[in-house]
Design a protein around this motif. Sequence first.
Motif, mmCIF file in Angstrom:
data_model
loop_
_atom_site.group_PDB
_atom_site.id
_atom_site.type_symbol
_atom_site.label_atom_id
_atom_site.label_comp_id
_atom_site.label_asym_id
_atom_site.label_seq_id
_atom_site.Cartn_x
_atom_site.Cartn_y
_atom_site.Cartn_z
ATOM 1 N N GLN A 107 -4.336 14.715 1.797
ATOM 2 C CA GLN A 107 -3.432 13.595 1.536
ATOM 3 C C GLN A 107 -2.118 14.091 0.937
ATOM 4 O O GLN A 107 -1.042 13.604 1.295
ATOM 5 C CB GLN A 107 -4.107 12.594 0.596
ATOM 6 C CG GLN A 107 -5.256 11.837 1.239
ATOM 7 C CD GLN A 107 -5.953 10.889 0.278
ATOM 8 O OE1 GLN A 107 -6.269 11.254 -0.864
ATOM 9 N NE2 GLN A 107 -6.212 9.669 0.712
ATOM 10 N N ASN A 165 -9.276 8.481 2.239
ATOM 11 C CA ASN A 165 -10.507 8.906 1.580
ATOM 12 C C ASN A 165 -11.466 7.713 1.508
ATOM 13 O O ASN A 165 -11.027 6.559 1.514
ATOM 14 C CB ASN A 165 -10.206 9.419 0.171
ATOM 15 C CG ASN A 165 -11.309 10.305 -0.384
ATOM 16 O OD1 ASN A 165 -12.328 10.532 0.269
ATOM 17 N ND2 ASN A 165 -11.114 10.803 -1.591
ATOM 18 N N LEU A 173 -8.239 14.904 -0.786
ATOM 19 C CA LEU A 173 -7.040 14.713 -1.606
ATOM 20 C C LEU A 173 -5.986 15.776 -1.278
ATOM 21 O O LEU A 173 -4.786 15.471 -1.202
ATOM 22 C CB LEU A 173 -7.446 14.785 -3.082
ATOM 23 C CG LEU A 173 -6.421 14.439 -4.142
ATOM 24 C CD1 LEU A 173 -7.137 13.828 -5.348
ATOM 25 C CD2 LEU A 173 -5.669 15.684 -4.605
ATOM 26 N N ASP A 193 -7.515 8.887 -8.589
ATOM 27 C CA ASP A 193 -6.838 9.342 -7.369
ATOM 28 C C ASP A 193 -5.572 8.543 -7.095
ATOM 29 O O ASP A 193 -4.555 9.091 -6.653
ATOM 30 C CB ASP A 193 -7.789 9.238 -6.174
ATOM 31 C CG ASP A 193 -8.910 10.273 -6.228
ATOM 32 O OD1 ASP A 193 -8.885 11.118 -7.137
ATOM 33 O OD2 ASP A 193 -9.808 10.226 -5.360
#
Length: 493
Positions: free
Chosen positions: A292, A304, A289, A320
């Motif tokens: 990202q 992911n 994350l 998420d």
Amino acid sequence: MLMKMTFYGQFVAGEDQESIRPLIRHNRAFGVGAILDYGVEEDLSPKEAERQEMESCTSVAERKGNGTSKREKQYQAHPAFRDRRDGVISARTYVYASEAKCDSRMETFLRCIEASGGASDDGFSAIKLTALGRPQFLLQFSDVLTKWRRFFHQMAAEQGKAGLAAMDTKLDVAALQESMAKMGIAPRKEIENWFMAETLGVSGTLDLLDWSSLIDSRTELSKHLVVPNMQTGQLEPLLSGFTEEEQQQMKRMLQRMDVLAKKATEVGVRLMVDAEQSYFQPAISRLTLEMQRKFNVEKPLIFNTYQCYLRDAYDNITLDMELARREGWCFGAKLVRGAYMAQERARAAKIGYEDPINPTYEATNAMYHRCLNYVLEELKHTKAEVMVASHNEETVRFTLRRMEELGLHPADHQVYFGQLLGMCDQISFPLGQAGFPVYKYVPYGPVMEVLPYLSRRALENSSVMKGSRREQQLLWQELKRRLRTGSLFHHPA
């Protein structure tokens, strides 16, 4: 030679970057892309793998303290599961040996990313985080994240909000401050400073994403946080101290991830971070994350992986995706059922913690379709992308039907399909020829060095044939077709 003409030729693209190009071009002609993966594994003896695993999953402090650990049982190394390869037939396992070995694996991943960029202009490459650093860090970080989330749900139960979906659970901030003050976590004034309007808004409530942000490494608060130990009732530091060497090892792991993401950006390759065992996965997902946040600014570059055999899969993917929406970055996901079920169940039963896996195959299918349906519905409103990584024909039909109902067009390249090289061609190639973005997971490497990978493919195919009459029929039809046409042996494109 016989190996190359049969089993190797069926499941492995070639020995090096140059020899895989014909197969990639051949597949591309039928609309099928590639997810490149260098399939070489260290062929360690069980004894050596076990020794390295136990050493790399315990900290210096734990070894000095006669093996005692403040981590919960799920996040501690256990002698009965010293070799993570046991019971795993459809995923590669990396065992930590040294920092130099992690650097070597990073270089391998870099060459794979470069090969993917050179082979096509829309490729993927896959990486595993256990290849890039000491697993002790992943275990400790996963333990921290799990304890902090559980503390949130404990506070929610106190406020009469138990049992709600993760995104629907909101804590009253005033009541939360009162509870934390009564527990003696910190003075009331200090606790009030943790929940300022500029960081949490002015709604007077706090959800799990707000809560998770409180232990973000970018906040000073993290070093002061404590959580109650459920066994002793005592307050304990949430973040344990690390030695200077351990801190350097963590830093180098993050640096390796950053190097790979930058290379992927440079050559225009999407990077898929594979999922791993549930006791590593909270940390792997959180670190992915963070990548990202940094690299998925204009489009999804880092994907992911969500394992839908996990009971908390839906909570994880909805949280998420909502975080991406709030912070303005592009969500990228690969959905899989999961590769570690037998090992996960045995470990939970032996060590004595709740089984993280859905109770039945049907429940896992339902979870996969629930997660997939959520993402597909969100695609109309976001720049998100999803890879439907599945050999299940019903899942593919479900995806195509929902895409049509939601007006999601193949040409928009928001929904991808993925299967392993040499498996389920009856799904992959018709999809590619119909214009849907579909990819084969393409391993490559020298014949003798990919034998561990090939042995797993053999086991996986045998388990598929035991469990699926439909697959048996298709394989038998394919065998008869090859006998009729004289194409029993594999011939490179």
